[in-house]
Enzyme design. Sequence first.
Site, PDB file in Angstrom:
ATOM      1  CG  HIS A  47       0.685   5.297   4.179  1.00  0.00           C
ATOM      2  ND1 HIS A  47      -0.186   5.229   5.238  1.00  0.00           N
ATOM      3  CD2 HIS A  47       1.469   4.188   4.276  1.00  0.00           C
ATOM      4  CE1 HIS A  47       0.057   4.137   5.956  1.00  0.00           C
ATOM      5  NE2 HIS A  47       1.053   3.480   5.384  1.00  0.00           N
ATOM      6  CG  HIS A  53      -0.273  -0.188   2.512  1.00  0.00           C
ATOM      7  ND1 HIS A  53       0.122  -1.435   2.970  1.00  0.00           N
ATOM      8  CD2 HIS A  53       0.109   0.690   3.467  1.00  0.00           C
ATOM      9  CE1 HIS A  53       0.694  -1.306   4.153  1.00  0.00           C
ATOM     10  NE2 HIS A  53       0.710  -0.030   4.467  1.00  0.00           N
TER      11      HIS A  53
HETATM   12  P1  AMP Z   1       1.640   0.417   7.412  1.00  0.00           P
HETATM   13  O1  AMP Z   1       2.001   0.659   8.843  1.00  0.00           O
HETATM   14  O2  AMP Z   1       2.419   1.229   6.420  1.00  0.00           O
HETATM   15  O3  AMP Z   1       1.633  -1.071   7.088  1.00  0.00           O
HETATM   16  O4  AMP Z   1       0.167   0.971   7.247  1.00  0.00           O
HETATM   17  C1  AMP Z   1      -0.961   0.219   7.496  1.00  0.00           C
HETATM   18  C2  AMP Z   1      -2.085   1.207   7.649  1.00  0.00           C
HETATM   19  O5  AMP Z   1      -3.310   0.505   7.516  1.00  0.00           O
HETATM   20  C3  AMP Z   1      -2.118   1.916   9.002  1.00  0.00           C
HETATM   21  O6  AMP Z   1      -1.931   3.306   8.816  1.00  0.00           O
HETATM   22  C4  AMP Z   1      -3.506   1.572   9.545  1.00  0.00           C
HETATM   23  O7  AMP Z   1      -4.130   2.664  10.187  1.00  0.00           O
HETATM   24  C5  AMP Z   1      -4.253   1.169   8.298  1.00  0.00           C
HETATM   25  N1  AMP Z   1      -5.345   0.234   8.530  1.00  0.00           N
HETATM   26  C6  AMP Z   1      -5.316  -0.921   9.234  1.00  0.00           C
HETATM   27  N2  AMP Z   1      -6.518  -1.509   9.208  1.00  0.00           N
HETATM   28  C7  AMP Z   1      -7.325  -0.730   8.454  1.00  0.00           C
HETATM   29  C8  AMP Z   1      -8.698  -0.814   8.047  1.00  0.00           C
HETATM   30  N3  AMP Z   1      -9.479  -1.828   8.402  1.00  0.00           N
HETATM   31  N4  AMP Z   1      -9.182   0.187   7.281  1.00  0.00           N
HETATM   32  C9  AMP Z   1      -8.405   1.215   6.913  1.00  0.00           C
HETATM   33  N5  AMP Z   1      -7.100   1.335   7.251  1.00  0.00           N
HETATM   34  C10 AMP Z   1      -6.569   0.386   8.017  1.00  0.00           C
END
Ligand code: AMP
Length: 143
Positions: A103, A101
């Site tokens: 951001h 993903h």
């Molecule tokens: P990372 O730390 O770069 O792997 O980012 C993962 C992101 O996914 C975090 O910023 C979380 O807040 C986000 N996240 C986790 N679960 C969900 C969800 N169900 N819906 C939307 N975002 C999520």
Amino acid sequence: MAHEDCIFCKILNGDIPSAKVYEDEHVYAFLDISQVTKGHTLVIPKQHTKNIYETPPEVAKELFARIPQIANAIKNVYKPVGMNLLNNNEAPADQSVFHLHIHIIPRYGEDDGYSSNWTVHADDYTSGELQKIAEEIHSAIEQ
Ligand code: AMP
Ligand code: ZN
């Protein structure tokens, strides 16, 4: 192929709700549940890949091709003063969800909640050392 226990695959399947920003054949974008700043969006490929290391070029191409459109939409709606793109790979680098993903984090000023917090070591390497590092990486690039 969806991966069991991957929360982003579950979002793609509709098993977990999400605030959808954009969708097409290859890409899905939705709001991060923990909004670092207003409009903080995650852009993911529909094809599950763990992170950037495992991502085939075609998947990366489709994913990155959508980012300027989504970034411009956020820019037009919320008029941020800037925007950061962030991609974490592996747990020590803060990856917490193991489905690739990107951001998109719109910025609203210095105290808007986002901090990259890195230290610049510009003087630590001579130009010869930089050349050597560049050559080492260059020769390891698989075509
Ligand atoms: P990372 O730390 O770069 O792997 O980012 C993962 C992101 O996914 C975090 O910023 C979380 O807040 C986000 N996240 C986790 N679960 C969900 C969800 N169900 N819906 C939307 N975002 C999520
Ligand atoms: Zn997944």
